[in-house]
Scaffold this motif. Structure first.
Motif, PDB file in Angstrom:
ATOM      1  N   LYS A 151     -30.977  16.244  -9.563  1.00 14.61           N
ATOM      2  CA  LYS A 151     -30.659  15.392 -10.407  1.00 14.61           C
ATOM      3  C   LYS A 151     -32.141  15.836 -11.359  1.00 14.61           C
ATOM      4  O   LYS A 151     -31.860  15.664 -12.655  1.00 14.61           O
ATOM      5  N   VAL A 159     -32.705  16.998 -15.458  1.00 13.09           N
ATOM      6  CA  VAL A 159     -33.295  16.119 -16.315  1.00 13.09           C
ATOM      7  C   VAL A 159     -34.690  16.480 -17.477  1.00 13.09           C
ATOM      8  O   VAL A 159     -35.151  16.747 -18.435  1.00 13.09           O
ATOM      9  N   ILE A 193     -33.833  19.517 -19.402  1.00 12.74           N
ATOM     10  CA  ILE A 193     -33.348  19.403 -20.237  1.00 12.74           C
ATOM     11  C   ILE A 193     -34.636  18.452 -21.528  1.00 12.74           C
ATOM     12  O   ILE A 193     -34.425  18.575 -22.695  1.00 12.74           O
ATOM     13  N   SER A 226     -24.932  18.951 -19.847  1.00 14.56           N
ATOM     14  CA  SER A 226     -25.351  18.519 -18.471  1.00 14.56           C
ATOM     15  C   SER A 226     -26.100  17.533 -17.915  1.00 14.56           C
ATOM     16  O   SER A 226     -25.840  16.763 -17.067  1.00 14.56           O
ATOM     17  N   ALA A 227     -25.987  16.581 -19.335  1.00 19.17           N
ATOM     18  CA  ALA A 227     -26.681  14.969 -19.074  1.00 19.17           C
ATOM     19  C   ALA A 227     -24.729  14.251 -17.895  1.00 19.17           C
ATOM     20  O   ALA A 227     -25.024  13.479 -17.796  1.00 19.17           O
TER      21      ALA A 227
END
Length: 179
Positions: free
Chosen positions: A131, A135, A138, A169-170
């Motif tokens: 995770k 992030v 991203i 992705s989020a």
């Protein structure tokens, strides 16, 4: 009587060998310590990036020409922080999985805070790291997209595809938290 003696000796050798194997787990302190030091390094680099942007803005160097560059540096600082958090989670996770539970975390009163870095299996460590890394990716993609100039329809389509991939992705990160 002669039969019990070899068994006793074999048992002592086995206990010593198992004790040695058990102590050998302490070698994992090396990656734990190095990841924590790396985490501090990333936090320092992120803070330096953020402060350098603040310094440039305070000096009046913020204008339309370099705004994308400065925003990219701010986002880059955030990226350093996220990598530092990933290293912190890795260090805590390896320590808890191989060495021992972290007692101060166990003693904390709030269940939410107590479970924040609770790593009880390799899968839990992998999920938490994944995770944070996604992030960070991203944020890195956002940093690149801030300075991306659209000149043709193909570049516009590439930009839109990048935005869609970031949104997907989020979405996937949010979805994994519910299962």
């Amino acid at each position: 009587m002669t039969m019990s003696r070899p068994t006793s000796r074999a048992s002592r050798i086995e206990r010593r060998f198992e004790s040695l194997i058990w102590k050998f787990r302490l070698v994992t302190l090396i990656p734990v310590v190095m990841s924590l030091i790396g985490s501090i390094s990333c936090f320092v680099l992120g803070t330096y990036a953020e402060l350098s942007v603040l310094y440039k803005v305070a000096q009046g160097e913020f204008n339309n020409d370099n705004s994308n560059f400065l925003i990219g540096k701010v986002v880059g600082g955030i990226d350093y922080y996220l990598i530092g958090i990933a290293l912190l989670i890795f260090g805590y996770g390896i320590y808890e999985l191989v060495i021992s539970d972290i007692d101060p975390r166990q003693a904390h009163q709030s269940p939410d805070r107590r479970n924040l870095l609770n790593i009880d299996s390799l899968d839990t460590l992998k999920q938490k790291l994944t995770k944070v890394i996604i992030v960070a990716l991203i944020v890195t993609a956002f940093k690149v997209m801030v300075s991306f100039e659209v000149g043709t329809i193909t570049e516009l389509l590439q930009y839109c595809a990048g935005v869609l991939m970031l949104a997907f992705s989020a979405y996937l990160i949010g979805r994994t938290g519910t299962h």
